[in-house]
Design a protein around this motif. Sequence first.
Motif, short mmCIF file in Angstrom:
data_model
loop_
_atom_site.label_atom_id
_atom_site.label_comp_id
_atom_site.label_asym_id
_atom_site.label_seq_id
_atom_site.Cartn_x
_atom_site.Cartn_y
_atom_site.Cartn_z
N UNK A 179 47.10 46.48 24.22
CA UNK A 179 47.36 47.31 23.05
C UNK A 179 48.54 48.25 23.28
N UNK A 180 49.10 48.73 22.18
CA UNK A 180 50.22 49.66 22.25
C UNK A 180 49.80 51.03 22.80
N UNK A 181 48.49 51.32 22.76
CA UNK A 181 48.04 52.61 23.28
C UNK A 181 47.39 52.49 24.67
N UNK A 182 47.65 51.38 25.37
CA UNK A 182 47.30 51.31 26.78
C UNK A 182 45.94 50.77 27.16
N UNK A 183 45.47 49.71 26.49
CA UNK A 183 44.21 49.06 26.86
C UNK A 183 44.41 47.56 26.96
N UNK A 184 43.73 46.94 27.94
CA UNK A 184 43.64 45.49 28.01
C UNK A 184 42.32 45.10 27.35
N UNK A 185 42.38 44.18 26.42
CA UNK A 185 41.18 43.73 25.69
C UNK A 185 40.77 42.37 26.25
N UNK A 186 39.48 42.25 26.59
CA UNK A 186 38.99 41.00 27.15
C UNK A 186 37.54 40.79 26.74
N UNK A 187 37.05 39.56 26.97
CA UNK A 187 35.67 39.21 26.66
C UNK A 187 34.89 39.09 27.96
N UNK B 292 33.18 42.24 23.64
CA UNK B 292 34.56 42.68 23.81
C UNK B 292 34.61 44.00 24.56
N UNK B 293 35.52 44.07 25.53
CA UNK B 293 35.69 45.25 26.35
C UNK B 293 37.15 45.68 26.33
N UNK B 294 37.37 46.95 26.61
CA UNK B 294 38.71 47.51 26.72
C UNK B 294 38.84 48.18 28.08
N UNK B 295 39.86 47.81 28.82
CA UNK B 295 40.13 48.41 30.12
C UNK B 295 41.33 49.34 29.97
N UNK C 127 41.34 46.06 38.20
CA UNK C 127 39.94 45.63 38.05
C UNK C 127 39.80 44.23 38.63
N UNK C 128 38.90 44.06 39.56
CA UNK C 128 38.60 42.72 40.05
C UNK C 128 37.86 42.00 38.93
N UNK C 129 38.29 40.79 38.62
CA UNK C 129 37.71 40.05 37.50
C UNK C 129 36.22 39.82 37.74
N UNK C 130 35.37 40.46 36.92
CA UNK C 130 33.94 40.26 37.11
C UNK C 130 33.51 38.88 36.65
N UNK C 131 32.40 38.40 37.22
CA UNK C 131 31.88 37.11 36.81
C UNK C 131 31.49 37.19 35.34
N UNK C 132 31.84 36.17 34.57
CA UNK C 132 31.51 36.14 33.14
C UNK C 132 32.68 36.51 32.25
N UNK C 133 33.82 36.94 32.85
CA UNK C 133 34.98 37.23 32.02
C UNK C 133 35.55 35.90 31.53
N UNK C 134 35.73 35.78 30.22
CA UNK C 134 36.15 34.50 29.69
C UNK C 134 37.60 34.49 29.22
#
Length: 191
Positions: free
Chosen positions: A14-22, A27-30, A1-8
Amino acid sequence: LAAPEGISNLTDWTHNGFLIFTLGGNLRALPLNPDASGNRTPVPAIQSIGRERGAYVSPDNRWIAYMSSETGRDEIYVQPFSVGGNKASGKWMVSRGSRGMARWRGDSKELMFLNSEGEVVAVDVAPGPTFQASAPKKLFQMPLELLSNQNPGTQADATRDGQRLLLVMPVQENSQRELAVVLNWQDGVKR
């Protein structure tokens, strides 16, 4: 994922395969694995009326702890971890004012965070179908140098067993930049 503008900030993997970000206060999960069409699309991890940040998922993937301003001040909340923005049943405030740094112990039975006074506190988490936590108990006072940062929770991390903290301390002017590792720091804490 190209870092979108506004990602802080990127806070958890996570252990089940998600990156958590703001992103933009939400809050979003990739997902790390692409969907059937080969895409990785971020999905909501939390839906609330406040600005959320600093989210960490419990190692058993049942709970997500995060900081939100929905009461008008920063608080730590816990709710079931359900990706895709599903309205999970239940949400619990575990702090009475917070400066962030929600971290789970490796067995998911303890949650540590900074309270509004800059103390590292922990709540015991009981197993069960709903979230149940003890009252916060003080572990120690965070160093004052670290608390001068607006969001000191981003300047610290804990090992999964909850026995060690790694702190990014500010460098004093005209001093050498060096890395210091302090072992047995608990022995120096006055009780």
